[in-house]
Design an enzyme around this catalytic site. Structure first.
Site, PDB file in Angstrom:
ATOM      1  N   ARG A  83       0.855  -1.189   0.000  1.00 53.98           N
ATOM      2  CA  ARG A  83       0.000   0.000   0.000  1.00 53.98           C
ATOM      3  C   ARG A  83       0.889   1.237   0.000  1.00 53.98           C
ATOM      4  O   ARG A  83       1.710   1.406   0.911  1.00 53.98           O
ATOM      5  CB  ARG A  83      -0.896  -0.009   1.246  1.00 53.98           C
ATOM      6  CG  ARG A  83      -1.664   1.274   1.486  1.00 53.98           C
ATOM      7  CD  ARG A  83      -2.517   1.181   2.759  1.00 53.98           C
ATOM      8  NE  ARG A  83      -3.278   2.402   2.966  1.00 53.98           N
ATOM      9  CZ  ARG A  83      -3.042   3.302   3.924  1.00 53.98           C
ATOM     10  NH1 ARG A  83      -2.057   3.132   4.794  1.00 53.98           N
ATOM     11  NH2 ARG A  83      -3.786   4.380   4.018  1.00 53.98           N
ATOM     12  N   HIS A 127      -2.790  10.978   0.833  1.00 55.66           N
ATOM     13  CA  HIS A 127      -2.247  10.763   2.182  1.00 55.66           C
ATOM     14  C   HIS A 127      -1.588  12.074   2.639  1.00 55.66           C
ATOM     15  O   HIS A 127      -0.393  12.135   2.862  1.00 55.66           O
ATOM     16  CB  HIS A 127      -1.272   9.581   2.185  1.00 55.66           C
ATOM     17  CG  HIS A 127      -1.012   8.972   3.532  1.00 55.66           C
ATOM     18  ND1 HIS A 127      -1.138   7.616   3.790  1.00 55.66           N
ATOM     19  CD2 HIS A 127      -0.631   9.523   4.702  1.00 55.66           C
ATOM     20  CE1 HIS A 127      -0.833   7.367   5.063  1.00 55.66           C
ATOM     21  NE2 HIS A 127      -0.516   8.512   5.636  1.00 55.66           N
ATOM     22  N   GLU A 172      -7.185   8.457   6.452  1.00 58.01           N
ATOM     23  CA  GLU A 172      -7.441   9.078   7.749  1.00 58.01           C
ATOM     24  C   GLU A 172      -7.913  10.532   7.662  1.00 58.01           C
ATOM     25  O   GLU A 172      -7.228  11.448   8.137  1.00 58.01           O
ATOM     26  CB  GLU A 172      -6.184   9.023   8.633  1.00 58.01           C
ATOM     27  CG  GLU A 172      -5.684   7.621   8.903  1.00 58.01           C
ATOM     28  CD  GLU A 172      -4.656   7.565  10.021  1.00 58.01           C
ATOM     29  OE1 GLU A 172      -4.264   8.623  10.534  1.00 58.01           O
ATOM     30  OE2 GLU A 172      -4.243   6.461  10.381  1.00 58.01           O
ATOM     31  N   ASN A 300      -7.115   1.786  10.055  1.00 56.22           N
ATOM     32  CA  ASN A 300      -5.798   1.981  10.668  1.00 56.22           C
ATOM     33  C   ASN A 300      -5.980   1.974  12.179  1.00 56.22           C
ATOM     34  O   ASN A 300      -6.856   2.682  12.700  1.00 56.22           O
ATOM     35  CB  ASN A 300      -5.188   3.324  10.251  1.00 56.22           C
ATOM     36  CG  ASN A 300      -4.839   3.371   8.774  1.00 56.22           C
ATOM     37  OD1 ASN A 300      -4.925   2.368   8.068  1.00 56.22           O
ATOM     38  ND2 ASN A 300      -4.426   4.546   8.310  1.00 56.22           N
ATOM     39  N   TYR A 302      -3.921   1.900  16.083  1.00 52.43           N
ATOM     40  CA  TYR A 302      -2.705   1.926  16.899  1.00 52.43           C
ATOM     41  C   TYR A 302      -2.977   1.747  18.384  1.00 52.43           C
ATOM     42  O   TYR A 302      -2.255   1.049  19.069  1.00 52.43           O
ATOM     43  CB  TYR A 302      -1.938   3.242  16.663  1.00 52.43           C
ATOM     44  CG  TYR A 302      -1.388   3.324  15.265  1.00 52.43           C
ATOM     45  CD1 TYR A 302      -0.161   2.757  14.957  1.00 52.43           C
ATOM     46  CD2 TYR A 302      -2.105   3.927  14.240  1.00 52.43           C
ATOM     47  CE1 TYR A 302       0.345   2.791  13.664  1.00 52.43           C
ATOM     48  CE2 TYR A 302      -1.615   3.966  12.942  1.00 52.43           C
ATOM     49  CZ  TYR A 302      -0.386   3.400  12.656  1.00 52.43           C
ATOM     50  OH  TYR A 302       0.099   3.418  11.383  1.00 52.43           O
ATOM     51  N   GLU A 367      -3.262  -0.127   8.223  1.00 50.61           N
ATOM     52  CA  GLU A 367      -2.078   0.238   9.017  1.00 50.61           C
ATOM     53  C   GLU A 367      -2.217  -0.328  10.422  1.00 50.61           C
ATOM     54  O   GLU A 367      -3.278  -0.224  11.041  1.00 50.61           O
ATOM     55  CB  GLU A 367      -1.926   1.761   9.198  1.00 50.61           C
ATOM     56  CG  GLU A 367      -1.498   2.505   7.977  1.00 50.61           C
ATOM     57  CD  GLU A 367      -1.363   4.017   8.231  1.00 50.61           C
ATOM     58  OE1 GLU A 367      -1.161   4.441   9.383  1.00 50.61           O
ATOM     59  OE2 GLU A 367      -1.488   4.759   7.240  1.00 50.61           O
TER      60      GLU A 367
END
Ligand code: PNW
Length: 468
Positions: A83, A127, A172, A300, A302, A367
């Site tokens: 990606r 992005h 995002e 994504n 985290y 991600e």
């Protein structure tokens, strides 16, 4: 499926896509080559005090010149997919002007190189590197930016569409809108909550117009990548804390997911926006434009977000305007070098929730990864046991979600390479491959070797965490 596990192994479904992700401004460098125009991140990184030690993406990982070596590393890892993002200012240096063919040539070469190594490209069209000319006219607060995005998408599709099957519009948009226009921690560094909400809408609109354009041009698989927050209550049993969860979930998740997937902004979110000037940017028919069928949702992830109602709490008003009285808990337990709490079960909860509330949408982890400072090395070996533990835990969390019936199709580690970590510059290292920024030497870390083994066996050894 997840039920085919052999003793001692945690297997993923057949065809599960193993990948790695990057983004243009974070790795390419070559900021002034082949006609690339300036983006908001060129401007922002040159503004004193905005990025750690004034770092910029001018050179970054020099991937623009070293992409062949980097694809060889991907092939060695056994990646099924890669990606990457296309830099809008390479394609239209002035934002809306004529297409710069030398910019498209780079991605053409990259895609050919990937395909010749059996690696399937996944393109992110945006992005965060908005051509500066748009920002001079209000950037994402201006509806024209959304309209221009569809033309840009078609220009890229026209060149790569014969070989690229999977297209995502934005990465995002929460970060673009709230970090870009409310907290100002990211480019363009504006601090105005009403501007952030206008940006949310125009990003949603850009997505919808982009999907419609790609669809009519014949693209196969189209989606968007969000960073949905796994918002959890400080106290499960507290109704007030559940209400805090709902507000933060509305501002972070439903403000994107509901118009995109269901064709409407949530009523509670619209009511909240009344405190910030309402919705002057909303025109009749907009939500229908945003609500284009999509084939995949990129997630994504985290770290979790814990919230509850606590008297006198300042809230996190920069990132979530209007959250006075809500406590955003400081991380508990181990954190990564970003200071982000490590809690894999929050990923299982998030995926399960998205699968429940937005059914029928195949998901991809676009991600997931962790920043850690260099351990020993980088000589022959870079030891990054903490990153291996992080990835291992989150892959188990993905496997749990699949066992819960979530339609998760693949996983992309963030990131292939150490790179320009936005406001943190080169200080934070997310790569499974180490980059020495003086020599541009690449050294696969232990996590890269570990990931190669995960890919080879399509799963995890139950003992976990180390090579055979
Ligand atoms: C994401 N925050 O960014 C991006 O998609 C990547 O480009 C980035 O490198 C990665 O996650 C790691 O940070 C974020 O401060 C950056 O809340 C900052 C935040 C969130 C996401």
């Amino acid at each position: 499926s997840a039920s085919q596990d052999e003793p001692g192994e945690l297997r993923f479904p057949a065809g599960f896509v193993w990948g790695a992700a990057t983004a243009a401004y974070q790795i390419e460098g070559a900021a002034n080559e082949d006609g690339r125009g300036p983006s908001i991140w060129d401007t922002f990184s040159r503004t004193p005090g905005k990025v750690y030690r004034g770092h910029t993406g001018d050179i970054a990982c020099d991937h623009y010149h070293r992409y062949r070596d980097d694809v060889a590393i991907m092939a060695d890892l056994g990646l099924a997919s890669y990606r990457f993002s296309v830099a809008w200012p390479r394609i239209q240096p002035d934002g809306t002007g004529p297409v710069n063919h030398r910019g498209l040539d780079f991605y053409d070469r990259l895609v050919d190189e990937l395909i010749s190594h059996g690696i399937d490209p996944v393109v992110t069209l945006y992005h965060w590197d908005l051509p500066q000319t748009f920002e001079d006219r209000g950037g994402w607060t201006n509806r024209e930016t959304a309209e221009a995005f569809a033309d840009y998408a078609l220009a890229v599709y026209g060149r790569l569409g014969d070989r690229v099957k999977t297209w995502t519009t934005l990465n995002e948009p929460w970060c673009s809108a709230y970090l870009g226009y409310s907290s100002g921690r990211h480019a363009p560094g504006v601090q105005d909550p009403a501007a952030a909400f206008a940006a949310v809408h125009h990003l949603n609109l850009a997505h919808g117009l982009g999907v419609a354009a790609l669809r009519s041009a014949g693209a196969q698989t189209i989606g968007i990548t969000l960073n949905p927050a796994s918002v959890l209550p400080l106290d499960e049993a507290s109704e007030a804390d559940q209400a805090a969860v709902r507000l933060v979930d509305g501002l972070h998740n439903r403000i994107f997911l509901d118009p995109i997937v269901k064709g409407e902004y949530p009523a509670d979110v619209l009511e909240h926006l009344e405190r910030f000037g309402g919705t002057p940017w909303l025109r009749d028919g907009d939500t229908a434009l945003i609500n284009q069928p999509i084939d995949v949702l990129g997630v994504n992830f985290y770290s979790p977000t814990y919230v509850g109602v606590r008297e006198g709490a300042p809230g996190n008003v920069e990132e979530y305007p209007g959250t006075e009285g809500i406590e955003f808990r400081e991380p508990v337990g181990p954190v990564t070098d970003m200071g982000w709490q490590i809690e894999p079960s929050a990923l299982t909860k998030l995926l399960t929730r998205i699968g429940r509330d937005y059914p029928g949408l195949p998901l991809l982890i676009t991600e997931n990864g962790a920043a850690y400072p260099d351990g020993p090395g980088p000589d022959e070996r870079v030891t990054d046991t903490l990153r291996v533990n992080y990835l291992d835990g989150h892959l188990r969390a993905c496997h749990d979600a699949i066992s819960n019936g979530v339609d998760l199709r693949g996983y992309f580690v963030w990131s292939l390479l150490d790179n320009f970590e936005w406001a943190e510059g080169y200080k934070k290292r997310f790569g499974i491959v180490h980059v020495d920024y003086m020599s541009q030497r690449r050294t696969p870390k232990d996590s890269a070797r570990w990931y190669r083994e995960v890919i080879r066996r399509n799963g995890l050894a139950v003992a976990g965490g180390t090579e055979e």
